[in-house]
Design an enzyme around this catalytic site. Structure first.
Site, mmCIF file in Angstrom:
data_model
loop_
_atom_site.group_PDB
_atom_site.id
_atom_site.type_symbol
_atom_site.label_atom_id
_atom_site.label_comp_id
_atom_site.label_asym_id
_atom_site.label_seq_id
_atom_site.Cartn_x
_atom_site.Cartn_y
_atom_site.Cartn_z
ATOM 1 N N GLY A 1 -27.823 -8.739 55.076
ATOM 2 C CA GLY A 1 -27.025 -9.871 54.627
ATOM 3 C C GLY A 1 -26.045 -10.383 55.669
ATOM 4 O O GLY A 1 -25.185 -11.221 55.372
ATOM 5 N N GLU B 1 -28.334 -15.208 57.813
ATOM 6 C CA GLU B 1 -28.972 -16.004 56.772
ATOM 7 C C GLU B 1 -30.495 -15.956 56.923
ATOM 8 O O GLU B 1 -31.016 -15.685 58.006
ATOM 9 C CB GLU B 1 -28.509 -17.465 56.883
ATOM 10 C CG GLU B 1 -27.022 -17.677 56.690
ATOM 11 C CD GLU B 1 -26.577 -17.424 55.262
ATOM 12 O OE1 GLU B 1 -27.426 -17.501 54.355
ATOM 13 O OE2 GLU B 1 -25.374 -17.155 55.069
ATOM 14 N N ILE C 1 -8.259 -13.899 60.918
ATOM 15 C CA ILE C 1 -7.465 -13.970 62.155
ATOM 16 C C ILE C 1 -6.657 -15.270 62.156
ATOM 17 O O ILE C 1 -7.242 -16.355 62.074
ATOM 18 C CB ILE C 1 -8.375 -13.919 63.393
ATOM 19 C CG1 ILE C 1 -9.235 -12.654 63.383
ATOM 20 C CG2 ILE C 1 -7.555 -13.980 64.675
ATOM 21 C CD1 ILE C 1 -10.306 -12.642 64.460
ATOM 22 N N GLY D 1 -12.093 -16.330 60.078
ATOM 23 C CA GLY D 1 -11.723 -15.581 58.878
ATOM 24 C C GLY D 1 -10.248 -15.274 58.782
ATOM 25 O O GLY D 1 -9.404 -16.177 58.757
ATOM 26 N N LYS E 1 -16.615 -24.454 65.419
ATOM 27 C CA LYS E 1 -15.310 -23.803 65.500
ATOM 28 C C LYS E 1 -14.601 -24.106 66.817
ATOM 29 O O LYS E 1 -13.382 -24.318 66.845
ATOM 30 C CB LYS E 1 -15.474 -22.292 65.321
ATOM 31 C CG LYS E 1 -16.002 -21.894 63.946
ATOM 32 C CD LYS E 1 -16.361 -20.415 63.898
ATOM 33 C CE LYS E 1 -16.919 -20.019 62.539
ATOM 34 N NZ LYS E 1 -17.386 -18.609 62.507
ATOM 35 N N GLY F 1 -16.671 -12.669 55.890
ATOM 36 C CA GLY F 1 -16.618 -11.850 54.682
ATOM 37 C C GLY F 1 -15.708 -12.480 53.653
ATOM 38 O O GLY F 1 -14.757 -13.200 53.988
ATOM 39 N N VAL G 1 -11.948 -21.025 60.832
ATOM 40 C CA VAL G 1 -12.245 -20.384 62.111
ATOM 41 C C VAL G 1 -11.753 -18.945 62.085
ATOM 42 O O VAL G 1 -10.579 -18.682 61.841
ATOM 43 C CB VAL G 1 -11.566 -21.133 63.279
ATOM 44 C CG1 VAL G 1 -11.924 -20.471 64.613
ATOM 45 C CG2 VAL G 1 -11.980 -22.599 63.294
ATOM 46 N N LYS H 1 -15.875 -25.192 58.308
ATOM 47 C CA LYS H 1 -15.784 -25.612 59.714
ATOM 48 C C LYS H 1 -16.708 -26.786 60.023
ATOM 49 O O LYS H 1 -16.379 -27.650 60.837
ATOM 50 C CB LYS H 1 -16.076 -24.451 60.666
ATOM 51 C CG LYS H 1 -17.520 -23.927 60.682
ATOM 52 C CD LYS H 1 -17.724 -22.824 59.689
ATOM 53 C CE LYS H 1 -19.129 -22.268 59.688
ATOM 54 N NZ LYS H 1 -19.237 -21.157 58.718
#
Length: 425
Positions: free
Chosen positions: A187, A190, A136, A134, A205, A302, A132, A105
């Protein structure tokens, strides 16, 4: 059966997720699409690094041109992240006439005009569903399924890290710093969480989504951005009492040729569909003049969900005889027919620490009233050490007006401790 030879730029978590999906789901993909993908070369920083998937060592290289310049590779899939060198490598691949699929992105939001120009000049495809939200399919939905609509409003929870943090703060009453540390340990955040918690990720995004929704370039630098690092659990609790849930929302609205595009903490009513999107999930709520209200919800991050979107783009690209690109003029500046306003209108939540004496509330309401702002809800807590907590929510008002009104409040009478925008009513 059509065979397509693929090169990877990078092979971290998402790259390994795509490799796994291509191999474990290979027969189903071939049966459904009549396309077979063969990964020929993978660019990595360190060939000796241990990876989750058993990727043959002979596929790995540290030389970018082994991927971008190989005439036997038709399609490049980029997983490197960040603006550079990813942008440079993608440009090279497009200049070589190769289709590029990316989940990046940042590179897209900042250099979309360069990438699309190269793609069109060299008759190459450029696809970015995974950039943008994942898994979806918000980009495909916007450019394919909603073409018969004038999209007027788009609001989304498009960063899983901040949604996880705000969900925990809301459910547990925990402090921001404590939840952030947990998210880093798990996790979900970051080690340097700036891109997520200060709203950069969501702003990249939103630049992409609003450009597609409004059929005009909305560059990253016109997107207003405010993160969640200053959010106080006290405000989340007061908001809940008044019937609101706090989310980091990416909001884009268009009325004729005036738009606002913004990312900031936002209270929304408990009954709004976005209020129940918790944890690291993402969702985008939009309104079109024909489709009316619509919401897409799912896993926004993910390796597996993002890999799903990447492979979907690979299949989509393989099914097209000619590449498809947005039809708007894609430059690095705001579209000439658009105007960005920073004086958007919504309701506002305000919390003040007020001196516990007669006339203070009248002073506050007078400062608001002088700017044409009226109060919808008001809540007051008993005074402690001579100061009472006053929480109010205004009726619809302008951004400039609320700032002017709050600046007019005498700090000897009341101190403004927080102001949060309210959408959805």
């Amino acid at each position: 059966m059509r065979k397509i030879t693929v090169g990877f730029l990078g092979c971290g978590n998402i790259g390994c997720g795509v490799w796994k999906l291509l191999h474990e789901f290979e027969k189903d993909l071939q049966h459904r699409s009549q396309v077979a993908f063969e990964v020929k070369k993978i660019l990595v920083r360190d060939i000796s690094k241990k990876r989750d998937e058993m990727i043959p060592a002979h596929l790995l290289t540290t030389e970018p041109k082994d991927v971008t310049d190989d005439p036997g590779i038709e399609m490049i899939v980029e997983f490197m992240g960040g603006e550079e060198p990813a942008t440079r490598y993608m440009l090279r691949a497009l200049q070589m006439g190769k289709t590029v699929v990316t989940a990046n992105k940042m590179a897209l939001a900042l250099n979309w005009h360069l990438l699309q120009e190269a793609a069109q000049k060299h008759n190459a495809g450029l696809y970015y569903e995974a950039a943008v939200c994942g898994a979806i399919p918000i980009i495909r939905t916007t450019i394919d399924s909603l073409q018969a609509n004038r999209i007027e409003t788009m609001m989304g929870i498009i960063n899983g890290t901040t949604n996880y943090i705000l969900t925990r703060m809301s459910q547990e009453g925990s402090a921001y710093e404590d939840v952030l540390r947990d998210a880093q340990r798990l996790g979900l955040a970051e080690p340097d969480p700036t891109s997520d918690v200060e709203g950069y990720d969501a702003a990249y995004k939103l630049s992409i989504l609003s450009s597609l929704a409004f059929h005009a370039r909305v560059p990253f630098d016109v997107v207003y951005r405010q993160g969640i690092s200053q959010v106080d659990a006290k405000d989340i609790a007061f908001g809940k009492e008044l019937g609101y849930t706090l989310k980091l929302l990416a909001i884009a609205k268009r009325e004729e040729n005036v738009i606002d595009a913004r990312v900031h903490p936002t209270f929304i009513p408990h009954e709004h569909p976005l209020s129940s999107v918790n944890g690291s999930f993402n969702a985008v709520f939009l309104h079109g003049h024909a489709c009316q209200d619509m919401m897409l919800f799912g896993c926004g991050a993910g390796s597996a969900p993002t890999a799903s979107a990447v492979v979907s783009d690979m299949l989509y690209a393989a099914s097209r005889e000619t590449p498809r690109h947005p039809t708007f003029r894609n430059t690095n500046a705001l579209a000439e027919n658009l105007e960005v306003t920073n004086d958007w209108h919504c309701s506002f939540y305000v919390r003040l620490s007020a001196s516990d004496r007669p006339g203070v509330l009248a002073h506050i309401t007078a400062c608001l009233g002088n700017e044409g702002i009226s109060i919808r809800n008001l809540m007051q807590r008993d005074a402690v050490d001579g100061h009472a907590q006053i929480v109010l929510i205004t009726h619809n008002a302008g951004e400039c007006a609320i700032h002017k009104a709050l600046e007019a409040i005498d700090p000897n009478e009341a101190k403004v401790e927080s102001m949060i925008r309210v959408e959805g009513k």
